[in-house]
Design an enzyme around this catalytic site. Structure first.
Site, PDB file in Angstrom:
ATOM      1  N   GLY A 175     -27.843  -1.572  -5.945  1.00 31.40           N
ATOM      2  CA  GLY A 175     -26.481  -1.376  -5.469  1.00 31.40           C
ATOM      3  C   GLY A 175     -26.346  -1.728  -4.009  1.00 31.40           C
ATOM      4  N   SER A 176     -25.143  -1.595  -3.516  1.00 34.75           N
ATOM      5  CA  SER A 176     -24.857  -1.923  -2.117  1.00 34.75           C
ATOM      6  C   SER A 176     -25.527  -0.924  -1.183  1.00 34.75           C
ATOM      7  CB  SER A 176     -23.343  -1.920  -1.884  1.00 34.75           C
ATOM      8  OG  SER A 176     -22.698  -2.834  -2.741  1.00 34.75           O
ATOM      9  N   PRO A 177     -25.809  -1.325   0.062  1.00 35.79           N
ATOM     10  CA  PRO A 177     -26.391  -0.389   1.029  1.00 35.79           C
ATOM     11  C   PRO A 177     -25.439   0.781   1.297  1.00 35.79           C
ATOM     12  CG  PRO A 177     -26.583  -2.662   1.807  1.00 35.79           C
ATOM     13  CD  PRO A 177     -25.687  -2.694   0.610  1.00 35.79           C
ATOM     14  N   GLY A 178     -26.026   1.961   1.508  1.00 32.21           N
ATOM     15  CA  GLY A 178     -25.238   3.126   1.886  1.00 32.21           C
ATOM     16  C   GLY A 178     -24.561   3.836   0.736  1.00 32.21           C
ATOM     17  N   THR A 179     -24.981   3.571  -0.506  1.00 30.72           N
ATOM     18  CA  THR A 179     -24.340   4.220  -1.653  1.00 30.72           C
ATOM     19  C   THR A 179     -25.119   5.423  -2.165  1.00 30.72           C
ATOM     20  OG1 THR A 179     -25.395   2.550  -3.064  1.00 30.72           O
ATOM     21  CG2 THR A 179     -23.098   2.170  -2.441  1.00 30.72           C
ATOM     22  N   GLY A 180     -26.203   5.815  -1.487  1.00 35.94           N
ATOM     23  CA  GLY A 180     -26.889   7.055  -1.846  1.00 35.94           C
ATOM     24  C   GLY A 180     -28.188   6.878  -2.599  1.00 35.94           C
ATOM     25  N   LYS A 181     -28.799   5.693  -2.541  1.00 33.75           N
ATOM     26  CA  LYS A 181     -30.042   5.480  -3.287  1.00 33.75           C
ATOM     27  C   LYS A 181     -31.169   6.361  -2.746  1.00 33.75           C
ATOM     28  CE  LYS A 181     -29.924   0.988  -2.579  1.00 33.75           C
ATOM     29  NZ  LYS A 181     -28.564   0.719  -2.059  1.00 33.75           N
ATOM     30  N   SER A 182     -31.357   6.377  -1.438  1.00 30.95           N
ATOM     31  CA  SER A 182     -32.442   7.174  -0.868  1.00 30.95           C
ATOM     32  C   SER A 182     -32.194   8.666  -1.033  1.00 30.95           C
ATOM     33  CB  SER A 182     -32.618   6.830   0.619  1.00 30.95           C
ATOM     34  OG  SER A 182     -31.435   7.099   1.346  1.00 30.95           O
ATOM     35  N   SER A 628     -10.893 -18.314  -2.722  1.00 30.24           N
ATOM     36  CA  SER A 628      -9.629 -17.647  -2.406  1.00 30.24           C
ATOM     37  C   SER A 628      -8.663 -18.543  -1.634  1.00 30.24           C
ATOM     38  CB  SER A 628      -9.885 -16.366  -1.601  1.00 30.24           C
ATOM     39  OG  SER A 628     -10.472 -16.664  -0.354  1.00 30.24           O
ATOM     40  N   LYS A 671      -7.098  -9.161   4.768  1.00 27.60           N
ATOM     41  CA  LYS A 671      -6.430 -10.440   5.006  1.00 27.60           C
ATOM     42  C   LYS A 671      -4.979 -10.228   5.439  1.00 27.60           C
ATOM     43  CE  LYS A 671      -9.276 -12.986   1.676  1.00 27.60           C
ATOM     44  NZ  LYS A 671      -9.313 -13.680   0.368  1.00 27.60           N
TER      45      LYS A 671
END
Length: 755
Positions: A175-182, A628, A671
């Site tokens: 997952g993305s960094p900072g999503t609670g893995k650790s 886009s 944007k």
């Protein structure tokens, strides 16, 4: 596993090598038989047979510091028993006594499921930003003591971790960094079933000094055994010193009184002194090396091996510059444990798993499969490379983590082993915005304040502003972001501002200031870029210009920027072609190709003899990626072909199908804000993205948002002049076969929105 016994699962042939890993140690305070230690006794002393007896009425167990027996006697004989107190740390069940608490009795199903708040919840006000909480500040919110109860969101990952903890399974979290893995990995160490922790000692091998012996004992016994050996070594050294000085005195007396040659006596005394000192090194070398000490560990070990090199992960043997002449360090004393050994009976966490080199990943596979891994020197140029210990226990649960690209460089066999013996889980970036989740976000702020220990508590208005920011950062209507590390950064910056002002509480005004001060590097660069374009008058925000359109793009994840696109049609010197410049990446090039299909079908003119030049103005070193800008490119080219001007107070973003349908894109909120900052009055976005728009209040009055679903609607809004524009729009609708009626445009599920 029974908490009162410790049975090593090593094969029986270990005993033939001098290892006692197969023995069972009772952990009761009386009548316990402590496992014998593998090792070499000291210097030819007389064999004694006291063994591991426990005397009736004695409050101490007696531990033989060198229980490894060699039938040849001599240097491998037994040493005296050494008393070891049983009332010391870890003497009971092999673990340090943990305080009993009601929270420890709670089911693991309670993971992050409750919000303990002293204030009442008003059910009639659940739609408020605080989810009905009746509080004045975060000081009224009780923060759970256990880490597992502090988990916010990630319901699926939470359930997987609970199941994996119960069954001791491996887990890979992507997952993305900072999503609670650790945080989930640390929580898992609290959820693991209680097992008897072990200390690991390494002994000198009298048969082969380069193959030290390994022994495991219950937690807390390792320190006692090492101290017992040190005490024995100290006593032996005292006896040797006493005997040495007596012999030296006799030799000096003989040489002075009888032989009458004092110089010969001094020389003989020096030789005797050196001989005794050299011999004492062998006694000190028999002290075992305690490489894993869990005496102070109350829960399962947690080892973070993120970015660890081979030695730190797998263990190492230090280089010995003095390898002979009596100055060498025994090989067993140079053994260093790796993270896999320290994590025995616990959790090994490795983030960015793909950054491990292939060799380390292969060894990690072996450790996972076998549950034990010998330690050797990792450098071929080191003397430690000649040392190979017996297998050291490493029965851990591995939590591997990483971003989506982690799976690309991960060893396929390692991933297969994790998947075969565990679970794979994807970490969510957002979660549904419900009253319960908003209350948990309030608790999240209270947790951050308590963890920091220096921040003033947040008022209810400040909590509400943070929740609004969580909605905005989610980028989806009806959702909250789960990138809580970044949101926690906003909380800390706001708290720092309040603390600098000596404010009693952190207020909404502090949050608003923090949003300006905690801008990402990309946001700061985007703002600087916009200002520079204004200074050099590169930005056009009024009038009509043929072949020029204000496109929109994102930098990083949270900053928007206006990116003009220009088009020009010229006679071709050969077969006509579409030429796009601006360091376009693969997806952007494909988007230009898709636009070319519409243009070729749209134009009445023969463009086979014309070149269409498309320029992304000042795209920068990073180039352009994503599709886009498709409607931007199409509008610019059509404008250039037909000689019709484009409204420069208008900006636009959107993907485009080959049939002319406008498809959703990502980053629309950022944007739109970038267009407002630049001075544009209107902005075109895909109709499907309207639910994702969550711009700041200050921009709502600055810009008009126009949703579209087809390229004909884009041209109707953007192009100049009624007759020419109507003719173009009608022709385009006829050619593409799509109606302008919005009800006829079907918006089905789309792939992940490009940025």
């Amino acid at each position: 596993m029974n908490d009162d016994t410790n049975t090593d699962e090593r094969p029986p042939d270990d005993e033939e090598r001098g290892s006692s890993d197969g023995r069972t140690a009772s952990d009761d305070g009386e009548g316990s038989e402590i496992p014998r230690e593998a090792g070499k006794a000291g210097d030819g002393e007389e064999q004694r047979s006291s063994g591991n007896r426990t005397q009736s009425g004695d409050s101490e167990d007696r531990v033989d510091p060198d229980p490894s027996r060699n039938e040849s006697g001599g240097a491998d004989d037994w040493e005296d028993d050494v008393p070891v107190p049983t009332d010391g740390p870890g003497s009971g069940n092999g673990q340090a006594d943990a305080p009993t608490d009601e929270s420890d009795e709670r089911s693991i199903d309670d993971l992050g499921s409750d919000v303990e708040i002293d204030a009442e919840i008003d059910e009639d006000a659940e739609e408020s930003l605080l989810g009905g909480l009746q509080i004045d500040s975060t000081a009224e919110i009780k923060v759970p003591d256990r880490l597992v109860d502090q988990v916010i969101g990630q319901e699926h990952a939470r359930d997987v971790v609970m199941k994996a903890a119960k069954q001791r399974r491996h887990v890979m979290m992507i997952g993305s960094p900072g999503t609670g893995k650790s945080m989930l990995a640390k929580a898992m160490s609290e959820l693991l079933p209680k097992e008897e922790l072990q200390d690991v000692l390494v002994y000198h091998n009298p048969d082969d000094g380069n193959e030290p012996k390994v022994r495991t004992v219950p937690s807390g016994k390792g320190d006692q055994i090492v101290e017992a050996h040190k005490e024995e070594a100290r006593k032996r050294n005292q006896m040797r010193s006493f005997l040495m000085w007596i012999i030296i005195a006799i030799v000096l007396g003989y040489s002075l009184i009888i032989a009458g040659n004092i110089l010969l006596g001094i020389l003989a005394a020096g030789i005797i002194y050196l001989a005794f000192r050299y011999g004492s090194r062998g006694s000190d070398a028999m002290i075992p090396n305690l490489i894993v000490n869990t005496a102070d560990q109350q829960t399962a070990p947690f080892e973070d091996a993120t970015g660890a090199h081979a030695g730190a992960l797998l263990g190492d043997v230090r280089h010995d510059p003095f390898q002979s002449g009596g100055m060498e360090t025994p090989s067993h004393d140079r053994v260093e444990p790796g993270a896999i050994h320290k994590a025995n009976k616990g959790v090994l966490f490795i983030d960015e798993i793909n950054t491990l080199d292939v060799r380390s990943q292969q060894h990690l596979m072996t450790a996972i499969q076998e549950g034990e891994f010998g330690i050797t020197g990792q450098s071929e140029r080191s003397s430690g490379a000649m040392v190979q210990t017996e297998p050291v226990p490493c029965d851990f649960v591995m939590i591997a983590a990483g971003n989506l690209d982690a799976m690309e460089n991960m060893h396929p066999a390692l991933r297969s082993r994790i998947k075969g013996y565990g679970y794979e889980v994807y970490m969510d970036d957002t979660i549904e915005d419900t009253p319960e989740m908003r209350r948990k976000y309030a608790r999240f702020i209270a947790q951050e304040v308590e963890k920091d220990g220096r921040l003033p508590h947040f008022t209810d208005d400040a909590i509400g502003e943070v929740i609004l920011e969580a909605r905005r950062r989610a980028g989806r209507k009806g959702h909250l972001t789960l990138k809580l590390r970044n949101l926690g950064g906003l909380v800390r910056v706001a708290g720092d501002i309040a603390r600098a002002e000596d404010a009693e509480y952190t207020t909404r005004e502090h949050i608003l200031q923090a949003k300006g001060r905690s801008r990402s590097i990309e946001q700061q660069l985007a703002d600087d870029y916009i200002q520079r374009r204004k200074d050099y008058e590169l930005q056009v925000s009024d009038g009509y210009v043929t072949g020029r359109v204000n496109g929109l793009a994102v930098m990083g994840e949270d900053s928007g920027i206006v990116l003009p696109v220009m088009a020009e049609v010229t006679p071709s010197q050969g077969p006509g072609e579409v030429i796009a410049t601006g360091q376009l990446k693969e997806m952007a090039q494909e988007a230009v190709s898709n636009v070319s299909a519409i243009i070729k079908k749209f134009s009445d003119e023969d463009i086979t003899q014309k070149d269409i030049h498309i320029q992304f103005v000042q795209a920068g070193e990073g180039g352009v990626d994503g599709d886009s800008a498709s409607i931007t490119v199409a509008t610019a080219v059509i404008s250039a072909l037909e000689g019709v001007g484009v409204d420069q107070s208008l900006a636009m973003t959107g993907s485009l199908s080959v049939r002319g349908d406008v498809l959703p894109v990502g980053g629309v909120t950022h944007k739109i804000e970038a267009a407002a900052k630049t001075g544009c009055d209107r902005v075109i976005i895909p109709e499907a993205n309207m639910q994702d728009v969550m711009i700041e209040d200050e921009y709502e009055e600055m810009i008009e948002i126009i949703p579209v679903s087809h390229i004909s609607e884009v041209l109707d809004v953007a192009l100049e002049g009624e007759p020419e524009k109507d003719s173009l729009v009608d022709r385009l609708k006829t050619i593409t076969g799509s109606a302008l009626d919005k009800q006829s445009v079907s918006q089905g599920p789309s792939s992940p929105s490009p940025q």
